[in-house]
Every structure is written in C-alpha cells, then in structure tokens.
Motif scaffolding. Sequence first.
Motif, PDB file in Angstrom:
ATOM      1  N   LEU A  11       1.006  -1.382  -0.018  1.00 48.62           N
ATOM      2  CA  LEU A  11       0.143  -0.050   0.302  1.00 48.62           C
ATOM      3  C   LEU A  11       0.963   1.249   0.000  1.00 48.62           C
ATOM      4  CD1 LEU A  11      -2.863  -0.754   2.416  1.00 48.62           C
ATOM      5  CD2 LEU A  11      -2.969  -1.033   0.055  1.00 48.62           C
ATOM      6  N   CYS A  12       1.969   1.116   0.857  1.00 41.72           N
ATOM      7  CA  CYS A  12       2.679   2.496   0.947  1.00 41.72           C
ATOM      8  C   CYS A  12       3.598   2.727  -0.606  1.00 41.72           C
ATOM      9  CB  CYS A  12       3.983   2.039   1.742  1.00 41.72           C
ATOM     10  SG  CYS A  12       3.491   2.292   3.452  1.00 41.72           S
ATOM     11  N   LEU A  13       4.031   1.457  -1.289  1.00 42.59           N
ATOM     12  CA  LEU A  13       4.514   1.719  -2.656  1.00 42.59           C
ATOM     13  C   LEU A  13       3.254   2.067  -3.501  1.00 42.59           C
ATOM     14  CD1 LEU A  13       6.210  -1.803  -3.078  1.00 42.59           C
ATOM     15  CD2 LEU A  13       7.242   0.437  -3.260  1.00 42.59           C
ATOM     16  N   LEU A  14       2.086   1.739  -3.428  1.00 38.48           N
ATOM     17  CA  LEU A  14       1.116   2.227  -4.231  1.00 38.48           C
ATOM     18  C   LEU A  14       1.057   3.861  -4.073  1.00 38.48           C
ATOM     19  CD1 LEU A  14      -1.962  -0.080  -3.982  1.00 38.48           C
ATOM     20  CD2 LEU A  14      -0.735   0.439  -6.174  1.00 38.48           C
ATOM     21  N   ALA A  15       0.867   4.091  -2.930  1.00 39.71           N
ATOM     22  CA  ALA A  15       0.845   5.653  -2.650  1.00 39.71           C
ATOM     23  C   ALA A  15       2.037   6.479  -3.250  1.00 39.71           C
ATOM     24  CB  ALA A  15       0.964   6.011  -1.102  1.00 39.71           C
ATOM     25  N   ILE A  16       3.563   5.954  -3.087  1.00 40.98           N
ATOM     26  CA  ILE A  16       4.655   6.552  -3.708  1.00 40.98           C
ATOM     27  C   ILE A  16       4.430   6.545  -5.077  1.00 40.98           C
ATOM     28  CG2 ILE A  16       7.072   6.494  -3.956  1.00 40.98           C
ATOM     29  CD1 ILE A  16       7.015   5.276  -1.037  1.00 40.98           C
ATOM     30  N   SER A  17       4.158   5.351  -5.931  1.00 41.66           N
ATOM     31  CA  SER A  17       3.995   5.215  -7.169  1.00 41.66           C
ATOM     32  C   SER A  17       2.911   6.449  -7.780  1.00 41.66           C
ATOM     33  CB  SER A  17       3.663   3.842  -7.816  1.00 41.66           C
ATOM     34  OG  SER A  17       4.595   2.874  -7.316  1.00 41.66           O
ATOM     35  N   ALA A  28      -9.569  16.216 -11.081  1.00 40.35           N
ATOM     36  CA  ALA A  28     -10.561  15.720 -12.394  1.00 40.35           C
ATOM     37  C   ALA A  28     -11.258  14.748 -12.392  1.00 40.35           C
ATOM     38  CB  ALA A  28      -9.973  16.321 -13.665  1.00 40.35           C
ATOM     39  N   ASP A  29     -12.197  14.419 -12.972  1.00 40.96           N
ATOM     40  CA  ASP A  29     -12.555  12.981 -13.185  1.00 40.96           C
ATOM     41  C   ASP A  29     -11.851  12.183 -14.169  1.00 40.96           C
ATOM     42  OD1 ASP A  29     -14.472  13.296 -11.275  1.00 40.96           O
ATOM     43  OD2 ASP A  29     -16.196  13.420 -12.536  1.00 40.96           O
ATOM     44  N   HIS A  48      -6.405   4.294  -3.695  1.00 43.33           N
ATOM     45  CA  HIS A  48      -5.077   4.559  -3.826  1.00 43.33           C
ATOM     46  C   HIS A  48      -4.817   5.575  -4.965  1.00 43.33           C
ATOM     47  CE1 HIS A  48      -4.884   1.287  -0.858  1.00 43.33           C
ATOM     48  NE2 HIS A  48      -5.160   0.626  -1.580  1.00 43.33           N
ATOM     49  N   PHE A  49      -5.300   5.306  -5.942  1.00 43.63           N
ATOM     50  CA  PHE A  49      -5.020   6.239  -6.938  1.00 43.63           C
ATOM     51  C   PHE A  49      -5.514   7.663  -6.783  1.00 43.63           C
ATOM     52  CE2 PHE A  49      -6.514   8.206 -10.979  1.00 43.63           C
ATOM     53  CZ  PHE A  49      -4.820   8.520 -11.748  1.00 43.63           C
ATOM     54  N   GLU A  50      -6.960   7.701  -6.390  1.00 47.29           N
ATOM     55  CA  GLU A  50      -7.531   8.931  -6.010  1.00 47.29           C
ATOM     56  C   GLU A  50      -6.912   9.697  -5.012  1.00 47.29           C
ATOM     57  OE1 GLU A  50     -12.004   7.919  -7.423  1.00 47.29           O
ATOM     58  OE2 GLU A  50     -11.594   7.445  -5.307  1.00 47.29           O
ATOM     59  N   ARG A  51      -6.422   8.988  -3.879  1.00 44.85           N
ATOM     60  CA  ARG A  51      -5.797   9.651  -2.657  1.00 44.85           C
ATOM     61  C   ARG A  51      -4.669  10.584  -3.125  1.00 44.85           C
ATOM     62  NH1 ARG A  51      -7.884   5.497   0.670  1.00 44.85           N
ATOM     63  NH2 ARG A  51      -5.883   4.241   0.458  1.00 44.85           N
ATOM     64  N   SER A  53      -3.281  11.094  -6.211  1.00 46.13           N
ATOM     65  CA  SER A  53      -3.589  12.019  -7.330  1.00 46.13           C
ATOM     66  C   SER A  53      -4.203  13.001  -7.325  1.00 46.13           C
ATOM     67  CB  SER A  53      -3.639  11.190  -8.722  1.00 46.13           C
ATOM     68  OG  SER A  53      -5.405  10.779  -8.393  1.00 46.13           O
ATOM     69  N   GLY A  54      -5.255  12.861  -6.321  1.00 48.20           N
ATOM     70  CA  GLY A  54      -6.214  13.906  -6.453  1.00 48.20           C
ATOM     71  C   GLY A  54      -7.418  13.938  -7.161  1.00 48.20           C
ATOM     72  N   ASN A  55      -7.222  13.080  -8.282  1.00 50.75           N
ATOM     73  CA  ASN A  55      -8.363  12.988  -9.163  1.00 50.75           C
ATOM     74  C   ASN A  55      -9.509  11.914  -8.787  1.00 50.75           C
ATOM     75  OD1 ASN A  55      -7.115  14.945 -10.948  1.00 50.75           O
ATOM     76  ND2 ASN A  55      -5.730  13.350 -11.594  1.00 50.75           N
ATOM     77  N   ARG A  56     -10.639  12.125  -9.259  1.00 50.15           N
ATOM     78  CA  ARG A  56     -11.721  10.970  -9.205  1.00 50.15           C
ATOM     79  C   ARG A  56     -11.627  10.058 -10.262  1.00 50.15           C
ATOM     80  NH1 ARG A  56     -17.644  10.403  -9.105  1.00 50.15           N
ATOM     81  NH2 ARG A  56     -17.651  11.924 -10.624  1.00 50.15           N
ATOM     82  N   LEU A  57     -11.644   8.591 -10.065  1.00 51.41           N
ATOM     83  CA  LEU A  57     -11.625   7.592 -11.262  1.00 51.41           C
ATOM     84  C   LEU A  57     -13.176   7.143 -11.239  1.00 51.41           C
ATOM     85  CD1 LEU A  57      -8.999   5.488 -12.125  1.00 51.41           C
ATOM     86  CD2 LEU A  57     -11.443   4.451 -12.285  1.00 51.41           C
ATOM     87  N   VAL A  58     -13.799   7.306 -12.372  1.00 50.39           N
ATOM     88  CA  VAL A  58     -15.079   6.679 -12.629  1.00 50.39           C
ATOM     89  C   VAL A  58     -15.064   5.654 -13.496  1.00 50.39           C
ATOM     90  CG1 VAL A  58     -17.516   7.510 -13.462  1.00 50.39           C
ATOM     91  CG2 VAL A  58     -15.880   9.271 -12.224  1.00 50.39           C
ATOM     92  N   ALA A  59     -15.168   4.545 -12.941  1.00 44.96           N
ATOM     93  CA  ALA A  59     -15.097   3.366 -13.856  1.00 44.96           C
ATOM     94  C   ALA A  59     -16.431   2.812 -13.979  1.00 44.96           C
ATOM     95  CB  ALA A  59     -14.287   2.174 -13.003  1.00 44.96           C
ATOM     96  N   THR A  60     -16.529   2.176 -15.471  1.00 41.11           N
ATOM     97  CA  THR A  60     -17.538   1.132 -15.900  1.00 41.11           C
ATOM     98  C   THR A  60     -16.956  -0.108 -16.621  1.00 41.11           C
ATOM     99  OG1 THR A  60     -18.892   3.138 -16.669  1.00 41.11           O
ATOM    100  CG2 THR A  60     -19.752   1.113 -17.598  1.00 41.11           C
TER     101      THR A  60
END
Length: 253
Positions: A11-17, A28-29, A48-51, A53-60
């Motif tokens: 999880l730490c690696l994810l945040a750093i990546s 942005a979305d 992890h990506f959202e926290r 990057s600050g962006n929101r990921l909207v997946a379908t």
Amino acid sequence: MVRLAGRLRRLCLLAISVWSLATNAHAADVTVLCSQALKTALDELIPHFERASGNRLVATYDTSAILKAQIETGKPFDVVVLTPPLILALIQQGKVVDGSATTLARTGVGLAVRKGAARPDIGSAEALKQALTRAESVAYSTSGASGAVFAAALQKLGIADAVKARGRAIPSGLTGDVVARGEADLAVQLMPELMAVSGVDVVGPFPPELQSSVVLTGGISATADKARAEAFLAFLRSPAAAAIMRARGLEPG
C-alpha cells in the motif's frame, strides 16, 4: 504479522507510485471503461490512485465487446481497457490514440461450481471433457473474450453441440452469478471474473492444451487529457499494482 507487513508495504508503494505520477494540482474525473476481468483488482486500486493523485476515477465495467460497441456509438471515456484486437480497431477508427496501447495483464479461462458443491477434476483435456458432459448445465459468456476460448475448447473436445444444447449463454455479466443462484452447475469465464463471485468455488483454470491467454490492453481516448490518462496507465503497471493483480487472478504485463 508477516502477511500484514507485506500488505502495508504494498500500500505504501502504491501511494508513492501514484504520487510520483500525479500531473497537476487541479482535481478532475478520469473516466475508465474497463473489461470486467480487471474489476476486482481495480476496485482495490482505485482509492489509492484517487488519494495520491487528487483525481476521481469513474469506472464502468462490462465485456470488451460491449464496451467497444458503446464507444463506437459515442460513449465518452478517458482510458479504455479491452482485448488487443478491439483496441486496434478503435485506434483505426480514431477513437483511441495511436501509440497509446499498453499491455496491462493477461489471464486465462477457468471453471467454477456453486459454493460447497463437489469440485470436478479438470486437470487434463479428458477430465474437463467428462466434467462438461456430465453437468446438467454450463453457464458461459457469449460477448466476453472467454466465450471465444470456451468455444474453441469445445470444438477441440468434440462436444460443442452437446454442451451448448443444455448450456446457459450469458450475453453480459458474470456466469458465476448464475451458478450461485443454482441455475447452472458449472460456470466458465475468465479466472478473475469467477473469483469475483462469493457464491462459487473456483475449481481452477482450463488445462494448458485447452487454454488461451486473454490479454488486457489499455488505450487513451483521442479526447482525453493525455497526461492524466498516461499517469493512470503507468500506475496500473507499477510493482505494487502488479501484486494486487496477481492476487486477483491476473498476470501483470
């Protein structure tokens, strides 16, 4: 404790990546159309990506063929994850940026039974043949990549007509749900899709002689913010994301 420590490190690696991939300060979305084979892994990765990057990921999520058809009729997206031939077709149509295709993962087709039911032997082609012909019904996808692999396997085994005569063809969704409801004995689909259903037990992948790897490839929309889209694809190829993919039945890259 060792398992927990390993998870915390991932999880730490994810945040750093993701932090290193963030491209600007404006949230942005990021709209992603994704093969349902990646759903269980992406559901875990999105926060992890959202926290970071600050962006929101909207997946379908849906089968690759259905998502491609939606894009062709104008459905907007930033990143799409499909099988390589469908990505290529979208590149040729100008809907996906040429040169943006990125191999993310590969997986195989497997078989599952209702939770608690006896698990058949599928360790060889002959054993799988016996399991399929003895089952009263088999649920399989008609629009996903697994459907093509299953059809080819049935042809090799010489039991296509026999199995399909009492099969449950599923145009979209998870075949495991059909088995979990008791509407079929066996479910055939990509391994991550079977693993996503809590009401089934995954027996395992098809034997090597009947297996064909399904590749998941990401591509960027011609109308996307290219930097954000590239950052998300790079995130999916990070070592920490790869560890989560493996745990969900996918082989990264």
